[in-house]
Design a protein around this motif. Structure first.
Motif, PDB file in Angstrom:
ATOM      1  N   GLY A 273      -7.915  -7.037   4.147  1.00  0.00           N
ATOM      2  CA  GLY A 273      -7.489  -6.094   5.172  1.00  0.00           C
ATOM      3  C   GLY A 273      -5.992  -6.090   5.365  1.00  0.00           C
ATOM      4  O   GLY A 273      -5.375  -5.027   5.519  1.00  0.00           O
ATOM      5  N   PHE A 274      -5.382  -7.273   5.344  1.00  0.00           N
ATOM      6  CA  PHE A 274      -3.936  -7.353   5.503  1.00  0.00           C
ATOM      7  C   PHE A 274      -3.223  -6.728   4.308  1.00  0.00           C
ATOM      8  O   PHE A 274      -2.241  -5.992   4.461  1.00  0.00           O
ATOM      9  CB  PHE A 274      -3.502  -8.801   5.675  1.00  0.00           C
ATOM     10  CG  PHE A 274      -2.035  -8.973   5.941  1.00  0.00           C
ATOM     11  CD1 PHE A 274      -1.501  -8.663   7.180  1.00  0.00           C
ATOM     12  CD2 PHE A 274      -1.180  -9.431   4.948  1.00  0.00           C
ATOM     13  CE1 PHE A 274      -0.136  -8.813   7.431  1.00  0.00           C
ATOM     14  CE2 PHE A 274       0.173  -9.582   5.179  1.00  0.00           C
ATOM     15  CZ  PHE A 274       0.695  -9.271   6.431  1.00  0.00           C
ATOM     16  N   LEU A 275      -3.724  -7.000   3.107  1.00  0.00           N
ATOM     17  CA  LEU A 275      -3.118  -6.399   1.921  1.00  0.00           C
ATOM     18  C   LEU A 275      -3.262  -4.879   1.944  1.00  0.00           C
ATOM     19  O   LEU A 275      -2.362  -4.145   1.508  1.00  0.00           O
ATOM     20  CB  LEU A 275      -3.768  -6.973   0.662  1.00  0.00           C
ATOM     21  CG  LEU A 275      -3.529  -8.477   0.421  1.00  0.00           C
ATOM     22  CD1 LEU A 275      -4.315  -8.949  -0.789  1.00  0.00           C
ATOM     23  CD2 LEU A 275      -2.048  -8.774   0.254  1.00  0.00           C
ATOM     24  N   LYS A 276      -4.371  -4.396   2.480  1.00  0.00           N
ATOM     25  CA  LYS A 276      -4.593  -2.955   2.575  1.00  0.00           C
ATOM     26  C   LYS A 276      -3.585  -2.304   3.508  1.00  0.00           C
ATOM     27  O   LYS A 276      -3.039  -1.238   3.204  1.00  0.00           O
ATOM     28  CB  LYS A 276      -6.018  -2.677   3.073  1.00  0.00           C
ATOM     29  CG  LYS A 276      -6.412  -1.212   3.081  1.00  0.00           C
ATOM     30  CD  LYS A 276      -6.671  -0.697   1.692  1.00  0.00           C
ATOM     31  CE  LYS A 276      -7.278   0.688   1.719  1.00  0.00           C
ATOM     32  NZ  LYS A 276      -7.577   1.196   0.357  1.00  0.00           N
ATOM     33  N   LEU A 277      -3.315  -2.938   4.644  1.00  0.00           N
ATOM     34  CA  LEU A 277      -2.374  -2.322   5.581  1.00  0.00           C
ATOM     35  C   LEU A 277      -0.953  -2.339   5.028  1.00  0.00           C
ATOM     36  O   LEU A 277      -0.164  -1.420   5.292  1.00  0.00           O
ATOM     37  CB  LEU A 277      -2.473  -2.964   6.969  1.00  0.00           C
ATOM     38  CG  LEU A 277      -2.030  -4.396   7.226  1.00  0.00           C
ATOM     39  CD1 LEU A 277      -0.539  -4.508   7.483  1.00  0.00           C
ATOM     40  CD2 LEU A 277      -2.787  -4.960   8.426  1.00  0.00           C
ATOM     41  N   LEU A 278      -0.630  -3.370   4.241  1.00  0.00           N
ATOM     42  CA  LEU A 278       0.680  -3.375   3.592  1.00  0.00           C
ATOM     43  C   LEU A 278       0.779  -2.258   2.560  1.00  0.00           C
ATOM     44  O   LEU A 278       1.808  -1.578   2.454  1.00  0.00           O
ATOM     45  CB  LEU A 278       0.941  -4.724   2.929  1.00  0.00           C
ATOM     46  CG  LEU A 278       1.206  -5.919   3.833  1.00  0.00           C
ATOM     47  CD1 LEU A 278       1.499  -7.147   2.990  1.00  0.00           C
ATOM     48  CD2 LEU A 278       2.348  -5.644   4.797  1.00  0.00           C
ATOM     49  N   ASP A 279      -0.284  -2.070   1.780  1.00  0.00           N
ATOM     50  CA  ASP A 279      -0.295  -0.990   0.790  1.00  0.00           C
ATOM     51  C   ASP A 279      -0.149   0.371   1.466  1.00  0.00           C
ATOM     52  O   ASP A 279       0.570   1.249   0.976  1.00  0.00           O
ATOM     53  CB  ASP A 279      -1.585  -1.028  -0.025  1.00  0.00           C
ATOM     54  CG  ASP A 279      -1.628  -2.188  -1.005  1.00  0.00           C
ATOM     55  OD1 ASP A 279      -0.564  -2.776  -1.276  1.00  0.00           O
ATOM     56  OD2 ASP A 279      -2.729  -2.508  -1.496  1.00  0.00           O
TER      57      ASP A 279
ATOM     58  N   ILE B 108     -14.094   0.901   4.671  1.00  0.00           N
ATOM     59  CA  ILE B 108     -14.040   1.043   6.130  1.00  0.00           C
ATOM     60  C   ILE B 108     -12.625   1.256   6.657  1.00  0.00           C
ATOM     61  O   ILE B 108     -12.413   2.011   7.614  1.00  0.00           O
ATOM     62  CB  ILE B 108     -14.688  -0.191   6.802  1.00  0.00           C
ATOM     63  CG1 ILE B 108     -16.167  -0.249   6.449  1.00  0.00           C
ATOM     64  CG2 ILE B 108     -14.519  -0.150   8.319  1.00  0.00           C
ATOM     65  CD1 ILE B 108     -16.903  -1.420   7.063  1.00  0.00           C
ATOM     66  N   TYR B 109     -11.643   0.610   6.033  1.00  0.00           N
ATOM     67  CA  TYR B 109     -10.272   0.727   6.533  1.00  0.00           C
ATOM     68  C   TYR B 109      -9.829   2.189   6.674  1.00  0.00           C
ATOM     69  O   TYR B 109      -9.339   2.586   7.737  1.00  0.00           O
ATOM     70  CB  TYR B 109      -9.297  -0.043   5.634  1.00  0.00           C
ATOM     71  CG  TYR B 109      -7.872  -0.101   6.160  1.00  0.00           C
ATOM     72  CD1 TYR B 109      -7.027   1.012   6.123  1.00  0.00           C
ATOM     73  CD2 TYR B 109      -7.359  -1.278   6.701  1.00  0.00           C
ATOM     74  CE1 TYR B 109      -5.741   0.968   6.604  1.00  0.00           C
ATOM     75  CE2 TYR B 109      -6.065  -1.326   7.192  1.00  0.00           C
ATOM     76  CZ  TYR B 109      -5.261  -0.206   7.129  1.00  0.00           C
ATOM     77  OH  TYR B 109      -3.987  -0.259   7.616  1.00  0.00           O
ATOM     78  N   PRO B 110      -9.989   3.026   5.639  1.00  0.00           N
ATOM     79  CA  PRO B 110      -9.526   4.422   5.774  1.00  0.00           C
ATOM     80  C   PRO B 110     -10.208   5.173   6.912  1.00  0.00           C
ATOM     81  O   PRO B 110      -9.586   6.036   7.555  1.00  0.00           O
ATOM     82  CB  PRO B 110      -9.875   5.039   4.413  1.00  0.00           C
ATOM     83  CG  PRO B 110      -9.970   3.878   3.480  1.00  0.00           C
ATOM     84  CD  PRO B 110     -10.530   2.757   4.301  1.00  0.00           C
ATOM     85  N   LEU B 111     -11.473   4.883   7.173  1.00  0.00           N
ATOM     86  CA  LEU B 111     -12.194   5.554   8.251  1.00  0.00           C
ATOM     87  C   LEU B 111     -11.656   5.134   9.613  1.00  0.00           C
ATOM     88  O   LEU B 111     -11.373   5.977  10.476  1.00  0.00           O
ATOM     89  CB  LEU B 111     -13.692   5.252   8.156  1.00  0.00           C
ATOM     90  CG  LEU B 111     -14.415   5.787   6.914  1.00  0.00           C
ATOM     91  CD1 LEU B 111     -15.860   5.299   6.910  1.00  0.00           C
ATOM     92  CD2 LEU B 111     -14.369   7.317   6.889  1.00  0.00           C
ATOM     93  N   LEU B 112     -11.499   3.840   9.819  1.00  0.00           N
ATOM     94  CA  LEU B 112     -11.004   3.352  11.100  1.00  0.00           C
ATOM     95  C   LEU B 112      -9.558   3.779  11.342  1.00  0.00           C
ATOM     96  O   LEU B 112      -9.159   4.046  12.480  1.00  0.00           O
ATOM     97  CB  LEU B 112     -11.119   1.830  11.163  1.00  0.00           C
ATOM     98  CG  LEU B 112     -12.533   1.243  11.147  1.00  0.00           C
ATOM     99  CD1 LEU B 112     -12.481  -0.282  11.165  1.00  0.00           C
ATOM    100  CD2 LEU B 112     -13.345   1.756  12.339  1.00  0.00           C
TER     101      LEU B 112
END
Length: 226
Positions: A26-32, A204-208
């Motif tokens: 999740g953290f790597l996703k938000l950095l990306d 889930i990340y893109p949806l939230l």
């Protein structure tokens, strides 16, 4: 300069190294997500990055400057300052062709109107003292060239688990930079939520992240209106 506040900031970040984030999906996703938005912003600037000088305040280990280098800013146009000497030492080893200085951003040791871009990523949320924040803002304005821009990324919500930071609302940003137009959009799924997505992160990340209230930071540009 406010040496007491600078010492508090140094002590906090010296003891705070979030090792649990480095491999967290999740953290790597938000950095990306953040870096992708930043690259989009840079591609739309009306300036040639190949002719820019960039200053990163609170540069840490230099990774943000490396992103600018990948987008076309030459190595001799990349500068970073940070309060923590160990971070500056590491940044110099990682990126020997960039320029790094251990310094307090209240007194930026560069000429007036010298930088085309100044980046401030999670800097002002770390400054609790109003006087120090105002000094840093004045220093930024002094070294920023006419027509230059501030690239901003910082949290807009308070963190109830961390008293060493404070939220940077648009009202607070306008108080520090009254002569600048704010071109900011909310971004970044709340990190405590993002870190718990695990193997479901990609779906889930893109949806939230489409829910405005769940976006914890502002990213964008501050442009001078003077």
């Amino acid at each position: 300069m406010n040496s007491e506040e600078a010492d508090r900031i140094k002590a906090f970040y010296k003891s705070w190294e979030p090792t649990y984030d480095r491999g967290n999906p999740g953290f790597l996703k938000l950095l990306d997500e953040r870096d992708a938005r930043l690259k989009s912003l840079l591609s739309g600037l009306p300036v040639a990055l190949a002719r820019c000088r960039v200053l990163d305040l609170g540069c840490g280990y230099g990774s943000l400057l490396d992103l600018f280098h990948q987008q076309g800013v030459p190595a001799d146009g990349l500068f970073g300052i940070d309060l923590l000497p160990n971070r500056i030492e590491t940044a110099r080893m990682r990126y020997p062709n960039f320029t790094f200085k251990e310094a307090n951003a209240e007194d930026i040791d560069f000429p007036d109107k010298w930088f085309d871009i100044v980046t401030v990523f999670t800097v002002f949320s770390s400054i609790l003292d109003r006087g120090m924040a105002e000094n840093v803002a004045r220093s930024i304005v002094r070294v920023l060239a006419s027509g230059g821009i501030i690239v901003w990324y910082d949290m807009r919500y308070p963190n109830p688990w961390n008293r060493n930071i404070r939220p940077m609302t648009k009202h607070r940003i306008r108080e520090l930079f009254p002569s600048f137009e704010l071109q900011l959009k909310s971004l970044t799924l709340l990190p405590p939520l993002a870190r718990h997505l695990g193997h479901r992160t990609d779906s889930i990340y893109p949806l939230l992240a489409t829910v405005p209230i769940l976006r914890s930071h502002y990213l964008g540009l501050l442009r001078s209106t003077m």
